[in-house]
Structures are given as C-alpha cells and as structure tokens.
Scaffold this active site. Sequence first.
Site, PDB file in Angstrom:
ATOM      1  CG  ASP A 128      -1.818  -1.177   1.296  1.00 58.09           C
ATOM      2  OD1 ASP A 128      -2.070  -1.776   0.247  1.00 58.09           O
ATOM      3  OD2 ASP A 128      -2.280  -1.510   2.406  1.00 58.09           O
TER       4      ASP A 128
ATOM      5  CG  HIS B 189      -4.017   6.080   7.694  1.00 57.66           C
ATOM      6  ND1 HIS B 189      -4.984   5.923   8.658  1.00 57.66           N
ATOM      7  CD2 HIS B 189      -4.679   6.222   6.520  1.00 57.66           C
ATOM      8  CE1 HIS B 189      -6.188   5.973   8.091  1.00 57.66           C
ATOM      9  NE2 HIS B 189      -6.020   6.162   6.800  1.00 57.66           N
TER      10      HIS B 189
ATOM     11  N   GLY C  41      -1.349   3.047   5.163  1.00 58.46           N
ATOM     12  CA  GLY C  41      -2.436   3.680   4.447  1.00 58.46           C
ATOM     13  C   GLY C  41      -2.024   4.779   3.494  1.00 58.46           C
TER      14      GLY C  41
ATOM     15  CG  ASP D  51      -9.649  10.578   5.259  1.00 57.71           C
ATOM     16  OD1 ASP D  51     -10.080   9.419   5.133  1.00 57.71           O
ATOM     17  OD2 ASP D  51      -8.742  11.053   4.558  1.00 57.71           O
TER      18      ASP D  51
ATOM     19  CG  HIS E  97     -10.059   5.651   5.300  1.00 61.75           C
ATOM     20  ND1 HIS E  97      -9.986   6.375   4.131  1.00 61.75           N
ATOM     21  CD2 HIS E  97     -10.484   4.418   4.959  1.00 61.75           C
ATOM     22  CE1 HIS E  97     -10.342   5.602   3.117  1.00 61.75           C
ATOM     23  NE2 HIS E  97     -10.655   4.411   3.607  1.00 61.75           N
TER      24      HIS E  97
ATOM     25  CG  ASP F 225     -11.192   9.482   1.966  1.00 65.40           C
ATOM     26  OD1 ASP F 225     -11.604  10.359   2.742  1.00 65.40           O
ATOM     27  OD2 ASP F 225     -10.240   8.717   2.252  1.00 65.40           O
TER      28      ASP F 225
ATOM     29  CE1 TYR G 216      -6.563   7.872  -1.862  1.00 57.66           C
ATOM     30  CE2 TYR G 216      -8.611   7.567  -0.658  1.00 57.66           C
ATOM     31  CZ  TYR G 216      -7.239   7.755  -0.670  1.00 57.66           C
ATOM     32  OH  TYR G 216      -6.544   7.856   0.513  1.00 57.66           O
TER      33      TYR G 216
END
Length: 496
Positions: free
Chosen positions: A107, A149, A157, A184, A186, A272, A311
């Site tokens: 990743d 992250h 991440g 975000d 996440h 995102d 993204y």
Amino acid sequence: METGGNSLSSGPDGVKRKVFYFYDPEVGNYYYGQGHPMKPHRMRMTHALLAHYGLLQNMHVLKPIPARDKDLCRFHADDYVSFLRGITPETQQDQMRQLKRFNVGEDCPVFDGLYSFCQTYAGGSVGGAVKLNHGSCDIAINWAGGLHHAKKCEASGFCYVNDIVLAILELLKVHERVLYVDIDIHHGDGVEEAFYTTDRVMTVSFHKFGDYFPGTGDVRDIGHGSGKYYSLNVPLDDGIDDESYQSLFKPIMGKVMEVFRPGAVVLQCGADSLSGDRLGCFNLSIKGHAECVRYMRSFNVPLLLLGGGGYTIRNVARCWCYETGVALGTEIEDKMPQHEYYEYFGPDYTLHVAPSNMENKNSRAILDDIRAKLLENLSKLQHAPSVPFQERPPDTDLPEADEDQYNENERWDAETEMEVDEQRMPLYGRVKRELLEPEHKDVAIVREGVDMDATFKEAALSKVTKPNSASMDEKPNGSEQGNSDRPSEEHSNMIL
C-alpha cells in the site's frame, strides 16, 4: 478589493481572514505507481482551479521549505527516517527485511523521489503551523498534507510521514491546547495514537467504522490516562448524507470548542468522504463537506486546513477549491472556468456534483445514540486543562519562501504552473511525471505515542506498539485510463 492575503468578508461570519496557502508545483509530479489510487496529481488540478477561479490573488501563496531530518524526527524514529531517506526503487530488493519492518512496499510503495515527497508535504504543514504561531495569518492551508495514518516507526495507508502530528507539535510550542478534527472517511488513527495519553491535544474523528480500514475508531475509544475523554470517535455507516452528518458534527464540535477551548485547530479535510469516491462509501456533497470547514472557521481560532484521502481526483480538486473559497469567505460560482484540466470535469463542467441515491444506513436512533454518548463524555471534562510551560521551545526554522519575494512582476499565472526557487535541485530524472494518467473492530488500547521534547515532559506520551495497518482515478469525463475504472484488487480495502 484588498489583495495581498486579506480574505473577503461574507455573511454573519464576515470577519476578514488572512490566509496563507502552501503549494509546491513539483508535488504533482510524484507517482505512487500504476494502478495505485493515491495520485498526487490531484494537487496540481486543485491549484489550477484556484488559479482560474481567481482565489490565489486573495491569499499569500508560499512554497514550503522541505522538512529536514531533525524536523521529521520530532515524532518519527531516527532509523525509520534514515530508511525513507535512503530507499529507492533500485535498491529496495536489497532491503526486504527493512521494507517489511517499516511496512513499506504494498500500500505504501517505494517510488522515485519518495523522501522528497515526504519532505515537501510535511514542510507545508509544519510551515503552516509556524505561520499561525507567529500570528502571520488566521488560516493556513496545505492540501498536500493530512496524511494521518503514518506511525512513529512505520508507513500505513499510503502515508509515510505524519505531517499532522508534526504540525500539532509545532502548535503546542505556543498553544496550551490544540484540537484535531478529522473528516476523512477513514479513522485518523495515526494522530489519535500519537496523542492518546495527553490532555493537551483533543482528537475528534468522523469516519466509517466496521469492516473498513484501519479498523480502529470505536466510540468506546476515549483516550487513556491523562488523555481520558480527550479522544472522540464518531463511527458512521455507509451512505451518510449532509443532514445526518451535520446533525452530529455541529453539536459535537460546538461542545468541544466550549469545553476544550483550544488555542488552535487542525482540520483534516480528506475528500474520500464525498459521494462517489473511488474508495469511499459516504454520500456527502461538496457543500456538506465544506460546511465543516465553514463551521470551524466561525470560531475565529487559528486554523490549519490539510488535505488527506480522496481518490476520485476530479471531485477532490472540486472540493478543496470550494473549501479554499470558504476559508477566504467568498462563494465561487458553479460554472467552471476554462483551464488546462477542464476536460476532467465533463460533461457538466461544474464545481458541484449531486449526491447519489444510495441508502443511508445511519438511522436517526443510531445517530442520536452516538451523539448522546459523545456529549456525555464531554460533560465529564470539567474544565480545559492548564499546562504551565517551564521553558518555551525554540521556533522551528522553516523560512517559507513567499513567491512574491522572487519577482513582484511574476505573480501566479492562470495559464501556467508557478516556477520559483530555482536554488532547489530539480527532480528531473528522479521523479516520474504523471501525465494525466487515468486515474477489527476491537483494537488494543495500547498506543504508540509521541516522544515529546523535554519541555513537554509533563504530557509525555506512551511509546508502545499497535497492529499493522494498510491503506489510500480517473480520466476526463469520469473514465479511467487503463484497463479498469475500479481500483486494483490489492488496493480495494485501503485508504487515507
């Protein structure tokens, strides 16, 4: 109209704000690799929109000075920073043990100019904090930052260096209390983890929770020790819309501002969480997302705005352009001006996009329960903590270069990219240019914290470990260049 950085006034919150905007024209050249959903090219697209909407003339535009090793090591381990500095695509095969140790390779791939990329985006965030500390501006913006992250000793991440933690540490030199807010999709795990045991930093994260990266951020995760109740997590389900989101955001953040009384606010604006994101599952409109920026701006507290995930890059650019306008206090029109990436925004060529008709799985009862729990936790904080300084740490020496200082006659040209600071070595040959390429639940409460400078010993943070995490578009008119318009399988569950 007054120029040179004074923003426009509007509405009930019509106080002018001085805004500093950090941007390096090289940042869009970095390339994570074929099929990877994280595309730094989105920063170039955002900047083009800012230029053609005429927003740049109302801000101070600064090129960040790259963060140095010692700056990064204020949070990150020396050996990890040394590894990032030395690793290249050509040498990575000889360092397989190190790659595994630092969670780099899948990743978080090794790519040309990786360390320079980290220095650039971290430099913008720390530079923004320095400007806020000096009182040079009211709002600082670094859309290249927000990589929440990254951990002390590992990448995660799509994030290598945690610019947010570094910026907060800088703000703590002047402000007794700093608030971090994360919108975000996440969970902002790296930042929460770093400040999990201190009452000087409150972290608030609104995120998708469940079978979703990074798997942390339960409403029951509230901080530890001195930091108990200073971590707030708002776990959400698929399809949340503007109305449901704001029914939580405003009551919670209003109470946080009342109880915690931060001296500065850092707002991570990961895009995102927008409807239609390539890796996301929320249903926020750009205006709904930006309402969070508008609300936090209304408190008139020094504010650092950072990027993050996102993204579907045409929508990322739309969002951060509009939110820059919100920071300035000006509304920009929906009809998009002609610019070099205009074809990305067809067929409508508008700034705003309508949310989808996806199901909102967040029922009123669930939202009411989450809000009640968090407000109850906040009620247990009797007063804002007071932290006496024995000695004020020195300012970070990051003399950001204002592009105006190079040539007053060469301001940002709406038709071209800015070229400044010729003294900095170009990255040609080291950086691949992205030529418009197509684009658990229960986690131990042991966290890896910041090893603060001696001045912050009274708020010393735990130095422990946490499970590994992994995580973080498109062609004109919405189709991907390449074989598929979906992310490759290895990235399907990843993220900022």
